[in-house]
Design a protein around this motif. Sequence first.
Motif, mmCIF file in Angstrom:
data_model
loop_
_atom_site.group_PDB
_atom_site.id
_atom_site.type_symbol
_atom_site.label_atom_id
_atom_site.label_comp_id
_atom_site.label_asym_id
_atom_site.label_seq_id
_atom_site.Cartn_x
_atom_site.Cartn_y
_atom_site.Cartn_z
ATOM 1 N N GLY A 1 0.797 -1.221 0.000
ATOM 2 C CA GLY A 1 0.000 0.000 0.000
ATOM 3 C C GLY A 1 0.828 1.269 0.000
ATOM 4 N N PHE A 2 0.440 2.212 0.831
ATOM 5 C CA PHE A 2 0.977 3.567 0.870
ATOM 6 C C PHE A 2 2.446 3.559 1.271
ATOM 7 C CE2 PHE A 2 0.624 7.984 2.826
ATOM 8 C CZ PHE A 2 0.534 8.611 1.592
ATOM 9 N N ARG A 3 3.334 3.996 0.387
ATOM 10 C CA ARG A 3 4.781 3.978 0.640
ATOM 11 C C ARG A 3 5.270 5.370 1.029
ATOM 12 N NH1 ARG A 3 7.970 -0.058 -3.183
ATOM 13 N NH2 ARG A 3 6.419 -1.682 -3.302
ATOM 14 N N THR A 4 5.281 5.623 2.301
ATOM 15 C CA THR A 4 5.820 6.875 2.815
ATOM 16 C C THR A 4 6.376 6.638 4.199
ATOM 17 O OG1 THR A 4 5.395 9.241 3.073
ATOM 18 C CG2 THR A 4 3.693 7.740 3.869
ATOM 19 N N ILE A 5 7.225 7.520 4.630
ATOM 20 C CA ILE A 5 7.832 7.446 5.955
ATOM 21 C C ILE A 5 7.895 8.856 6.500
ATOM 22 C CG2 ILE A 5 10.002 6.999 7.187
ATOM 23 C CD1 ILE A 5 10.504 4.672 5.410
ATOM 24 N N ARG A 6 7.737 8.991 7.793
ATOM 25 C CA ARG A 6 7.813 10.301 8.430
ATOM 26 C C ARG A 6 9.148 10.482 9.131
ATOM 27 N NH1 ARG A 6 2.071 11.979 11.026
ATOM 28 N NH2 ARG A 6 0.937 12.045 9.060
ATOM 29 N N THR A 7 9.599 11.718 9.185
ATOM 30 C CA THR A 7 10.818 12.042 9.913
ATOM 31 C C THR A 7 10.667 11.600 11.365
ATOM 32 O OG1 THR A 7 11.185 13.928 8.474
ATOM 33 C CG2 THR A 7 12.356 13.941 10.564
ATOM 34 N N GLY A 8 11.693 10.957 11.900
ATOM 35 C CA GLY A 8 11.682 10.470 13.276
ATOM 36 C C GLY A 8 11.371 8.987 13.399
ATOM 37 N N GLU A 9 10.854 8.364 12.338
ATOM 38 C CA GLU A 9 10.543 6.931 12.396
ATOM 39 C C GLU A 9 11.822 6.102 12.355
ATOM 40 O OE1 GLU A 9 7.257 4.971 10.305
ATOM 41 O OE2 GLU A 9 6.806 6.963 9.497
ATOM 42 N N ARG A 10 11.784 4.973 13.062
ATOM 43 C CA ARG A 10 12.894 4.017 13.023
ATOM 44 C C ARG A 10 12.661 3.044 11.881
ATOM 45 N NH1 ARG A 10 13.835 0.438 16.859
ATOM 46 N NH2 ARG A 10 16.008 0.347 16.291
ATOM 47 N N VAL A 11 13.763 2.640 11.242
ATOM 48 C CA VAL A 11 13.693 1.707 10.127
ATOM 49 C C VAL A 11 14.829 0.698 10.201
ATOM 50 C CG1 VAL A 11 12.570 3.332 8.550
ATOM 51 C CG2 VAL A 11 15.067 3.207 8.612
ATOM 52 N N ARG A 12 14.632 -0.398 9.491
ATOM 53 C CA ARG A 12 15.697 -1.366 9.242
ATOM 54 C C ARG A 12 15.979 -1.288 7.749
ATOM 55 N NH1 ARG A 12 13.753 -6.877 10.506
ATOM 56 N NH2 ARG A 12 13.200 -6.992 8.333
ATOM 57 N N PHE A 13 17.245 -1.350 7.356
ATOM 58 C CA PHE A 13 17.587 -1.230 5.948
ATOM 59 C C PHE A 13 18.861 -2.001 5.623
ATOM 60 C CE2 PHE A 13 19.627 2.214 8.201
ATOM 61 C CZ PHE A 13 20.864 2.367 7.601
ATOM 62 N N HIS A 14 19.107 -2.167 4.359
ATOM 63 C CA HIS A 14 20.322 -2.814 3.876
ATOM 64 C C HIS A 14 21.066 -1.844 2.980
ATOM 65 C CE1 HIS A 14 19.527 -6.957 5.246
ATOM 66 N NE2 HIS A 14 18.275 -6.546 5.216
ATOM 67 N N LEU A 15 22.345 -2.123 2.774
ATOM 68 C CA LEU A 15 23.179 -1.306 1.906
ATOM 69 C C LEU A 15 23.581 -2.130 0.685
ATOM 70 C CD1 LEU A 15 25.561 0.259 4.567
ATOM 71 C CD2 LEU A 15 23.504 1.266 3.564
ATOM 72 N N PRO A 16 23.400 -1.576 -0.503
ATOM 73 C CA PRO A 16 23.889 -2.289 -1.693
ATOM 74 C C PRO A 16 25.417 -2.194 -1.738
ATOM 75 C CG PRO A 16 23.058 -0.139 -2.313
ATOM 76 C CD PRO A 16 22.780 -0.307 -0.830
ATOM 77 N N GLN A 17 26.044 -3.013 -2.550
ATOM 78 C CA GLN A 17 27.504 -2.937 -2.662
ATOM 79 C C GLN A 17 27.934 -1.583 -3.220
ATOM 80 O OE1 GLN A 17 28.396 -6.529 -4.903
ATOM 81 N NE2 GLN A 17 29.316 -7.380 -3.049
ATOM 82 N N ARG A 18 27.205 -1.044 -4.195
ATOM 83 C CA ARG A 18 27.485 0.262 -4.789
ATOM 84 C C ARG A 18 26.173 0.902 -5.187
ATOM 85 N NH1 ARG A 18 31.937 -0.084 -2.822
ATOM 86 N NH2 ARG A 18 33.782 -0.721 -3.903
ATOM 87 N N PRO A 19 25.975 2.155 -5.152
ATOM 88 C CA PRO A 19 26.799 3.146 -4.483
ATOM 89 C C PRO A 19 26.615 3.073 -2.974
ATOM 90 C CG PRO A 19 24.877 4.237 -5.398
ATOM 91 C CD PRO A 19 24.823 2.778 -5.829
ATOM 92 N N SER A 20 27.607 3.476 -2.232
ATOM 93 C CA SER A 20 27.616 3.303 -0.782
ATOM 94 C C SER A 20 26.720 4.282 -0.042
ATOM 95 C CB SER A 20 29.051 3.422 -0.256
ATOM 96 O OG SER A 20 29.569 4.698 -0.572
ATOM 97 N N TRP A 21 26.174 5.300 -0.703
ATOM 98 C CA TRP A 21 25.334 6.298 -0.042
ATOM 99 C C TRP A 21 23.856 5.941 -0.090
ATOM 100 C CZ3 TRP A 21 21.938 8.073 -3.576
ATOM 101 C CH2 TRP A 21 22.293 7.955 -4.910
ATOM 102 N N ARG A 22 23.495 4.827 -0.730
ATOM 103 C CA ARG A 22 22.097 4.444 -0.875
ATOM 104 C C ARG A 22 21.690 3.418 0.183
ATOM 105 N NH1 ARG A 22 18.128 6.572 -3.811
ATOM 106 N NH2 ARG A 22 17.304 4.528 -4.227
ATOM 107 N N ALA A 23 20.442 3.506 0.599
ATOM 108 C CA ALA A 23 19.826 2.471 1.434
ATOM 109 C C ALA A 23 18.815 1.747 0.561
ATOM 110 C CB ALA A 23 19.134 3.095 2.635
ATOM 111 N N GLU A 24 18.561 0.487 0.851
ATOM 112 C CA GLU A 24 17.563 -0.275 0.103
ATOM 113 C C GLU A 24 16.858 -1.232 1.053
ATOM 114 O OE1 GLU A 24 19.649 -2.355 -2.986
ATOM 115 O OE2 GLU A 24 20.589 -3.743 -1.596
#
Length: 91
Positions: A53-76
Amino acid sequence: MTSDNHLAPHYGVIVDRRTAGGGANGKQGMYVVQDEEDGSHYSFDYTDIVTEGFRTIRTGERVRFHLPQRPSWRAEFVIRLDQPDPEAYYR
């Protein structure tokens, strides 16, 4: 950091949302997450949010994420950990 750092889940807090100028109305945003472990900042957009459904996040929310091998500044594969109550969201 090891070379396998991208494989381990990271935890962080959303610290900013910036308008990227995309989308149907020009208001598609880029989000910035600060890693709780080392303070590094990573960015992502709504397509990286894992949800139904609705894909949004608010400032202050906690998240879990992964890092791709490249580029190093992105979360996925960003998963919301503190989703607000739907009734509170629409107040």
